[in-house]
Design a protein around this motif. Structure first.
Motif, short mmCIF file in Angstrom:
data_model
loop_
_atom_site.label_atom_id
_atom_site.label_comp_id
_atom_site.label_asym_id
_atom_site.label_seq_id
_atom_site.Cartn_x
_atom_site.Cartn_y
_atom_site.Cartn_z
N VAL A 320 -17.10 128.44 77.83
CA VAL A 320 -16.06 129.19 77.13
C VAL A 320 -16.48 129.51 75.70
O VAL A 320 -16.05 130.51 75.12
N MET A 321 -17.36 128.68 75.12
CA MET A 321 -17.82 128.95 73.76
C MET A 321 -18.59 130.26 73.68
O MET A 321 -18.39 131.06 72.76
N ILE A 322 -19.51 130.49 74.63
CA ILE A 322 -20.29 131.72 74.57
C ILE A 322 -19.47 132.92 75.06
O ILE A 322 -19.76 134.06 74.70
N GLU A 323 -18.45 132.67 75.88
CA GLU A 323 -17.53 133.75 76.25
C GLU A 323 -16.78 134.23 75.02
O GLU A 323 -16.60 135.45 74.81
N ALA A 324 -16.33 133.30 74.19
CA ALA A 324 -15.65 133.67 72.94
C ALA A 324 -16.60 134.43 72.02
O ALA A 324 -16.25 135.47 71.44
N MET A 325 -17.83 133.93 71.89
CA MET A 325 -18.80 134.57 71.02
C MET A 325 -19.13 135.98 71.48
O MET A 325 -19.40 136.88 70.67
N ALA A 326 -19.13 136.21 72.80
CA ALA A 326 -19.39 137.55 73.32
C ALA A 326 -18.33 138.54 72.85
O ALA A 326 -18.60 139.74 72.74
N CYS A 327 -17.14 138.04 72.57
CA CYS A 327 -16.07 138.88 72.05
C CYS A 327 -16.10 138.97 70.52
O CYS A 327 -15.29 139.68 69.92
N GLY A 328 -17.01 138.20 69.90
CA GLY A 328 -17.09 138.17 68.44
C GLY A 328 -16.28 137.06 67.81
O GLY A 328 -16.21 136.97 66.58
N THR A 329 -15.69 136.21 68.63
CA THR A 329 -14.80 135.16 68.13
C THR A 329 -15.58 133.87 67.85
O THR A 329 -16.23 133.33 68.75
N PRO A 330 -15.52 133.37 66.61
CA PRO A 330 -16.24 132.14 66.27
C PRO A 330 -15.60 130.91 66.89
O PRO A 330 -14.45 130.94 67.33
N VAL A 331 -16.36 129.82 66.90
CA VAL A 331 -15.94 128.58 67.55
C VAL A 331 -15.87 127.44 66.53
O VAL A 331 -16.77 127.29 65.70
N LEU A 332 -14.79 126.67 66.62
CA LEU A 332 -14.68 125.42 65.88
C LEU A 332 -14.70 124.29 66.89
O LEU A 332 -13.80 124.18 67.72
N GLY A 333 -15.75 123.46 66.84
CA GLY A 333 -15.88 122.41 67.85
C GLY A 333 -16.30 121.09 67.26
O GLY A 333 -16.99 121.04 66.23
N PHE A 334 -15.89 120.02 67.91
CA PHE A 334 -16.28 118.67 67.48
C PHE A 334 -17.75 118.43 67.81
O PHE A 334 -18.30 118.98 68.78
N ASN A 335 -18.37 117.56 67.03
CA ASN A 335 -19.80 117.28 67.14
C ASN A 335 -20.09 116.32 68.29
O ASN A 335 -20.46 115.16 68.08
N PRO A 345 -23.59 126.61 62.31
CA PRO A 345 -22.64 126.63 61.19
C PRO A 345 -22.79 127.87 60.31
O PRO A 345 -23.88 128.20 59.85
N GLY A 346 -21.67 128.56 60.12
CA GLY A 346 -21.64 129.75 59.29
C GLY A 346 -22.13 131.00 59.97
O GLY A 346 -21.99 132.10 59.42
N ILE A 347 -22.71 130.86 61.16
CA ILE A 347 -23.23 132.02 61.91
C ILE A 347 -22.26 132.42 63.02
O ILE A 347 -21.83 133.58 63.11
N ASN A 348 -21.93 131.47 63.88
CA ASN A 348 -21.00 131.77 64.98
C ASN A 348 -19.86 130.75 65.07
O ASN A 348 -19.19 130.67 66.09
N GLY A 349 -19.68 129.97 64.01
CA GLY A 349 -18.60 128.98 63.98
C GLY A 349 -18.97 127.81 63.10
O GLY A 349 -19.84 127.92 62.23
N TYR A 350 -18.32 126.67 63.37
CA TYR A 350 -18.60 125.45 62.61
C TYR A 350 -18.50 124.24 63.52
O TYR A 350 -17.64 124.18 64.40
N VAL A 351 -19.41 123.27 63.29
CA VAL A 351 -19.36 121.98 63.95
C VAL A 351 -18.56 121.04 63.05
O VAL A 351 -18.86 120.91 61.86
N CYS A 352 -17.56 120.38 63.63
CA CYS A 352 -16.63 119.58 62.84
C CYS A 352 -16.71 118.11 63.23
O CYS A 352 -16.85 117.78 64.42
N LYS A 361 -12.64 123.54 57.81
CA LYS A 361 -13.53 124.63 58.23
C LYS A 361 -12.75 125.85 58.71
O LYS A 361 -13.26 126.98 58.64
N LEU A 362 -11.53 125.65 59.15
CA LEU A 362 -10.72 126.78 59.60
C LEU A 362 -10.53 127.80 58.48
O LEU A 362 -10.49 129.01 58.73
N ALA A 363 -10.45 127.31 57.26
CA ALA A 363 -10.28 128.21 56.12
C ALA A 363 -11.50 129.10 55.91
O ALA A 363 -11.42 130.16 55.28
#
Length: 416
Positions: A320-335, A345-352, A361-363
Motif C-alpha cells: 500500500v505504501m508504493i500504491e500511495a506513492m504512485a498517486c503522489g501521496t507521501p507516507v508516514l510510517g514507523f521504523n 525521508p523528505g523524498i517520498n515521506g518520513y520514517v517515524c 513529521k506530519l507538519a
C-alpha cells in the motif's frame, strides 16, 4: 575443426555470446580442462558450443511455472497483496514473449495457462499432499525452465532433488527450519530464494542463496495527483487489526484535528478490536469506509494528504505504501520491517520513531513534492523494473543449469 591449440579462439566465441564474466571464466576453465586431458577435443568443443547455444535460446524464451496459494484468485478482487504481485509478474512475462503456467485459485483470470489447484486450502495436510503431487505430475509431463513459488515451500518437495531450477519467494516471515530442510533435500545449485525486502532476505541468506526483489505496482493504473488541499484527509488503508496500528492513526487524527479515512477489511480476529478501538471514535472527522476495490483505492489515495503506517509489527513489505506513492501521496510510517527501505525521508515521506515523531513529521509532509514522490516509486517499484529483475534471475538460474550439465557430463568422461 577445433583442436586443443585453439583454446583462445573457443574462448573468444564464448565471450561474444556471454557477457557474464563469471560464466565466461567457468567456460574458459572448462576449455583448459578439456585441452589438458586425453579427450577428443573436436567432439567436446562442439558439444560445449551446442550447450552454450541452448543457454542463449533459453534466454530469449523461457517456460516459467508460477505457483500461488489456492485461497485467493489472481488478480484479487479486494485484499491480496501476493496475488497482485503475481498478476503483475505474469503480465510482464507474457508481454515479453515467455510461456507462463500458473497454479492458482480456479477463479483466477490470467493471460496464460491456468492450472487450478486440487487442494483448496493451504494448511490442511491432505490439501498440501494433493498440491505437491499435482505440481510434480504436471512438471514431469510438461518440462519447465524455472518453477517459481509464491506459495508453500512444501509444494516443491518432490521437485527438490531434481536439477530443475526452483525459486522460492517469501512475501512474509520465512520459516527457517523449513528452509534448512529444503536445502538439505535440494539438488546442488537448483534452489534459490528471494525476499520482498532486505528485512526478509537477511533471514534467509544465512541458510541459502537469496536475493532481494521488491514488490511492485503498475504505475499506469494509478492516477497521479500533483496537488491536494492543505486540509486534505489522512488515510489508513489496510487490515483493521492491532498490529496494523489503526488505533494509533485515530489518535494522531484526534491530536492534530486532521480528517482521517479508514479503509480495509476486518478479519475475524479483528472484530472485537474494531468494536473497542475503532468504532467508538467514528464521526464526521474520522470515517470508516469499509473494504475498497482498486478503483476506490486509487481515488482515495490520490486525494489524501499522507498515508499512515503506524505499524506494530515488522511489515515484510507493505505494498500500500508504493500504491500511495504512485498517486503522489507521501507516507508516514514507523521504523519497523521494510518501512525504512521504502520510505526515503523528505523524498517520498518520513520514517517515524513513535507517534510523537509522526505528529511532528506530519507538519513537514506538505513540503514534499508529490511529483518526486511518484518518480521515486517509478524508478524503484514499477512493474517494468521488478519484472526485469525476476527475469534476469530466471535466466541466470537457467544458465547455471546448463553449466552444471556441462560440468557433470565432462566429469563423467574424464573419470572414464
Amino acid at each position: 575443426m577445433y583442436h586443443r591449440d585453439h583454446i583462445d579462439e573457443i574462448a573468444a566465441i564464448l565471450k561474444r555470446w556471454y557477457t557474464n564474466r563469471d560464466i565466461l571464466r567457468q567456460y574458459q576453465q572448462q576449455a583448459r580442462l578439456l585441452a589438458a586431458g586425453s579427450l577428443n577435443w573436436e567432439e567436446e568443443a562442439k558439444r560445449l558450443l551446442q550447450l552454450s547455444g541452448e543457454g542463449l535460446r533459453r534466454k530469449r524464451k523461457l517456460h516459467i511455472v508460477l505457483t500461488v496459494d489456492p485461497e485467493i484468485p489472481v488478480p484479487p478482487l479486494l485484499y491480496g497483496g501476493i496475488e497482485r504481485m503475481v498478476y503483475l509478474l505474469v503480465n510482464g512475462l507474457v508481454s515479453r514473449g515467455h510461456q507462463v503456467t500458473v497454479f492458482a485459485n480456479p477463479l483466477s483470470d490470467l493471460p496464460c495457462q491456468l492450472v487450478s489447484w486440487k487442494g483448496h486450502k493451504s494448511r490442511p495436510l491432505i490439501d498440501t499432499l494433493h498440491n505437491m503431487l499435482q505440481l510434480t505430475g504436471v512438471i514431469t509431463k510438461v518440462p519447465a525452465d524455472v518453477v517459481h513459488s509464491f506459495s508453500r515451500l512444501a509444494y516443491l518437495t518432490f521437485l527438490l532433488p531434481r536439477a530443475l531450477p526452483k525459486l522460492m519467494s517469501y512475501q512474509r516471515e520465512p520459516t527457517q527450519s523449513q528452509i534448512r530442510k529444503a536445502v538439505l533435500i535440494a539438488r546442488k545449485n537448483s534452489l534459490c530464494f528471494t525476499g520482498c525486502s532486505r528485512y526478509i532476505t537477511r533471514q534467509i541468506t544465512q541458510l541459502a542463496p537469496a536475493h532481494t526483489i521488491y514488490n511492485a505496482v503498475n504505475s499506469d493504473y494509478y492516477t497521479f495527483k500533483e496537488t491536494v488541499p492543505t486540509d486534505a484527509p489522512l488515510i489508513f488503508l489496510g487490515r483493521i487489526e492491532s498490529i496494523k496500528g489503526t488505533h494509533l492513526a485515530i489518535e494522531l487524527a484526534i491530536r492534530t484535528g486532521k480528517r482521517l479515512w479508514i479503509a480495509g477489511n476486518i478479519p475475524p480476529e479483528g472484530i472485537s478490536y474494531f468494536a473497542q478501538e475503532v468504532k467508538p471514535y467514528l464521526n464526521e472527522q474520522i470515517e470508516y469506509l469499509g473494504p475498497v476495490n482498486d478503483t476506490q483505492k486509487n481515488t482515495l489515495l490520490g486525494q489524501a494528504l499522507a498515508l499512515l503506517m503506524p505499524i506494530q509489527w515488522d511489515e515484510p513489505f507493505g505494498i500500500v505504501m508504493i500504491e500511495a506513492m504512485a498517486c503522489g501521496t507521501p507516507v508516514l510510517g514507523f521504523n519497523r520491517g521494510a518501512v525504512p527501505e521504502i520510505v526515503e525521508p523528505g523524498i517520498n515521506g518520513y520514517v517515524c520513531s513513535d507517534l510523537d515523531d509522526m505528529e511532528y513529521k506530519l507538519a513537514e509532509v506538505a513540503t514534499i513534492d508529490r511529483k518526486i514522490v511518484r518518480e521515486s516509486m517509478v524508478q524503484q517499484f514499477s512493474a517494468d523494473v521488478i519484472v526485469a529483475q525476476y527475469l534476469e534471475l530466471y535466466e541466470e538460474m537457467a544458465r547455471n543449469k546448463v553449466k552444471d550439465e556441462v560440468e557433470d557430463k565432462t566429469e563423467v568422461k574424464v573419470k572414464r
